[in-house]
Scaffold this active site. Structure first.
Site, PDB file in Angstrom:
ATOM      1  N   ASP A   1       0.828  -1.213   0.000  1.00 40.09           N
ATOM      2  CA  ASP A   1       0.000   0.000   0.000  1.00 40.09           C
ATOM      3  C   ASP A   1       0.862   1.264   0.000  1.00 40.09           C
ATOM      4  O   ASP A   1       1.935   1.288   0.602  1.00 40.09           O
ATOM      5  CB  ASP A   1      -0.904  -0.019   1.246  1.00 40.09           C
ATOM      6  CG  ASP A   1      -2.051   0.975   1.124  1.00 40.09           C
ATOM      7  OD1 ASP A   1      -2.362   1.403  -0.006  1.00 40.09           O
ATOM      8  OD2 ASP A   1      -2.635   1.321   2.170  1.00 40.09           O
TER       9      ASP A   1
ATOM     10  N   HIS B   1       2.222   3.373  -9.324  1.00 44.48           N
ATOM     11  CA  HIS B   1       2.026   1.930  -9.536  1.00 44.48           C
ATOM     12  C   HIS B   1       3.241   1.310 -10.249  1.00 44.48           C
ATOM     13  O   HIS B   1       3.615   0.172  -9.968  1.00 44.48           O
ATOM     14  CB  HIS B   1       0.734   1.673 -10.312  1.00 44.48           C
ATOM     15  CG  HIS B   1      -0.501   2.052  -9.525  1.00 44.48           C
ATOM     16  ND1 HIS B   1      -0.692   1.662  -8.216  1.00 44.48           N
ATOM     17  CD2 HIS B   1      -1.606   2.795  -9.858  1.00 44.48           C
ATOM     18  CE1 HIS B   1      -1.850   2.149  -7.779  1.00 44.48           C
ATOM     19  NE2 HIS B   1      -2.421   2.843  -8.751  1.00 44.48           N
TER      20      HIS B   1
ATOM     21  N   LEU C   1      10.586 -20.339  -4.811  1.00 46.72           N
ATOM     22  CA  LEU C   1       9.666 -19.459  -4.078  1.00 46.72           C
ATOM     23  C   LEU C   1       8.281 -19.627  -4.701  1.00 46.72           C
ATOM     24  O   LEU C   1       8.152 -19.683  -5.927  1.00 46.72           O
ATOM     25  CB  LEU C   1      10.102 -17.991  -4.216  1.00 46.72           C
ATOM     26  CG  LEU C   1       9.143 -16.965  -3.600  1.00 46.72           C
ATOM     27  CD1 LEU C   1       9.179 -17.021  -2.079  1.00 46.72           C
ATOM     28  CD2 LEU C   1       9.482 -15.534  -4.055  1.00 46.72           C
TER      29      LEU C   1
HETATM   30  C1  IPE Z   1      -5.471  -2.567  -0.110  1.00 45.87           C
HETATM   31  O1  IPE Z   1      -5.158  -1.240  -0.229  1.00 45.87           O
HETATM   32  C2  IPE Z   1      -5.458  -3.215  -1.464  1.00 45.87           C
HETATM   33  C3  IPE Z   1      -4.159  -3.377  -2.086  1.00 45.87           C
HETATM   34  C4  IPE Z   1      -3.012  -3.025  -1.581  1.00 45.87           C
HETATM   35  C5  IPE Z   1      -4.166  -4.000  -3.378  1.00 45.87           C
HETATM   36  P1  IPE Z   1      -6.270  -0.098  -0.368  1.00 45.87           P
HETATM   37  O2  IPE Z   1      -5.519   1.172  -0.525  1.00 45.87           O
HETATM   38  O3  IPE Z   1      -7.222  -0.459  -1.435  1.00 45.87           O
HETATM   39  O4  IPE Z   1      -7.005  -0.179   1.026  1.00 45.87           O
HETATM   40  P2  IPE Z   1      -7.786   0.934   1.853  1.00 45.87           P
HETATM   41  O5  IPE Z   1      -8.803   1.516   0.923  1.00 45.87           O
HETATM   42  O6  IPE Z   1      -6.782   1.950   2.280  1.00 45.87           O
HETATM   43  O7  IPE Z   1      -8.388   0.213   3.026  1.00 45.87           O
HETATM   44  C1  IPE Z   2      -1.651   0.317  -3.341  1.00 44.28           C
HETATM   45  O1  IPE Z   2      -1.414   1.672  -3.377  1.00 44.28           O
HETATM   46  C2  IPE Z   2      -1.949  -0.258  -4.712  1.00 44.28           C
HETATM   47  C3  IPE Z   2      -3.360  -0.609  -4.891  1.00 44.28           C
HETATM   48  C4  IPE Z   2      -4.302  -0.507  -4.011  1.00 44.28           C
HETATM   49  C5  IPE Z   2      -3.729  -1.132  -6.191  1.00 44.28           C
HETATM   50  P1  IPE Z   2      -2.575   2.745  -3.339  1.00 44.28           P
HETATM   51  O2  IPE Z   2      -2.906   3.120  -4.735  1.00 44.28           O
HETATM   52  O3  IPE Z   2      -3.705   2.292  -2.499  1.00 44.28           O
HETATM   53  O4  IPE Z   2      -1.826   3.950  -2.632  1.00 44.28           O
HETATM   54  P2  IPE Z   2      -2.430   4.979  -1.591  1.00 44.28           P
HETATM   55  O5  IPE Z   2      -2.964   4.193  -0.439  1.00 44.28           O
HETATM   56  O6  IPE Z   2      -3.507   5.740  -2.306  1.00 44.28           O
HETATM   57  O7  IPE Z   2      -1.274   5.831  -1.226  1.00 44.28           O
HETATM   58 MG    MG Z   3      -4.085   2.473  -0.488  1.00 41.76          MG
END
Ligand code: IPE
Ligand code: IPE
Ligand code: MG
Length: 249
Positions: free
Chosen positions: A33, A50, A144
């Site tokens: 995240d 990303h 792995l």
């Molecule tokens: C969880 O992160 C999903 C992934 C890392 C793929 P999110 O960014 O979607 O989760 P919330 O919305 O902060 O709970």
């Molecule tokens: C995690 O990073 C990747 C996915 C959920 C696909 P985020 O895109 O949720 O990044 P933040 O939480 O907005 O910083």
């Molecule tokens: Mg996120």
């Protein structure tokens, strides 16, 4: 240097490594995240976050192999992530397609068996084809085991398992934990010893709800694109300090 001396030196190096990480987590799960915040802080489009996230996954896979982890399950896209803008979802799908193309040869070379877990019916056609190619090309490898949770939701997984029990006319008295575990998306996935979530958020966001029952949780503040070997090592060291009780004394 004499042979005896060399052997002694080799032995002490090995002991030092084992002392460092006395109890290695063999199975690790990761909520990757923070890509969005990483990009925003740099004034970059979210797609760049990303992309940087995909590079962090590359580094992390290498580090997990070096540090003795045998199974790694990463959360790449949740069932709720479809609610983001079409532009972001499209960009993310493109990043996943490109990453598979770029990383496939090295994953094969490093012996990383890669499988996806989650819904299979909503990925764009191009991605669905790449996923199949990757799974076929790495089948039979076992240095792995990498699981990529894509279009994955822990609640969805439990709903699907319940549906299968009914479809298969399983008798109520035969429904136990094993019967449910056998109907998860990936019954072969080893229950995680350790879950790491980056970016400082303290929640599981619908990830592996069934499998995390007794997993040790480690939350780290770094954003996912900044995660690497050092952070993984730190989390594993933290894990090694924990005492797992599983409800016992
Ligand atoms: C969880 O992160 C999903 C992934 C890392 C793929 P999110 O960014 O979607 O989760 P919330 O919305 O902060 O709970
Ligand atoms: C995690 O990073 C990747 C996915 C959920 C696909 P985020 O895109 O949720 O990044 P933040 O939480 O907005 O910083
Ligand atoms: Mg996120």
């Amino acid at each position: 240097m004499s042979l005896r001396h060399r052997i002694l030196q080799f032995r002490s190096a090995r002991v030092a490594l084992e002392d460092d990480l006395p109890d290695v987590a063999r199975s690790v799960a990761m909520i990757m995240d923070g890509n969005g915040r990483w990009a925003r802080r740099r004034g970059l489009p979210v797609a760049a976050g990303h992309q940087a996230g995909a590079r962090a996954l590359r580094r992390t896979v290498e580090a997990t192999i070096e540090l003795g982890v045998e199974s790694l399950c990463v959360y790449a896209f949740s069932t709720e992530n479809w609610s983001r803008s079409a532009a972001e979802v499209d960009a993310l799908m493109a990043v996943i397609v490109e990453s598979i193309e770029r990383e496939l040869p090295e994953l094969v070379q490093q012996g990383v068996r890669t499988r996806f877990m989650g819904r299979r019916d909503r990925a764009p056609e191009e991605l669905a084809v790449k996923i199949q190619e990757l799974e076929a090309a790495t089948e039979g490898l076992d240095r792995l085991h990498l699981w990529v949770a894509f279009d994955y939701g822990g609640r969805d997984e439990i709903v699907q398992a319940a549906r299968r029990l009914v479809e298969e006319c399983v008798e109520p008295r035969d429904i136990d934990e094993n019967a449910i575990a056998a109907r998860m998306f990936a019954p072969e996935l080893r229950e995680p010893d350790l879950l790491i979530r980056t970016s400082g958020e303290l929640r599981v966001s619908n990830f592996l709800l069934w499998q995390l029952a007794y997993t040790e949780l480690v939350f780290v503040d770094v954003l996912w694109p900044d995660f690497g070997r050092r952070e993984l090592r730190r989390a594993l060291t933290e894990y090694a300090r924990r005492r797992r009780r599983f409800g016992g004394r």
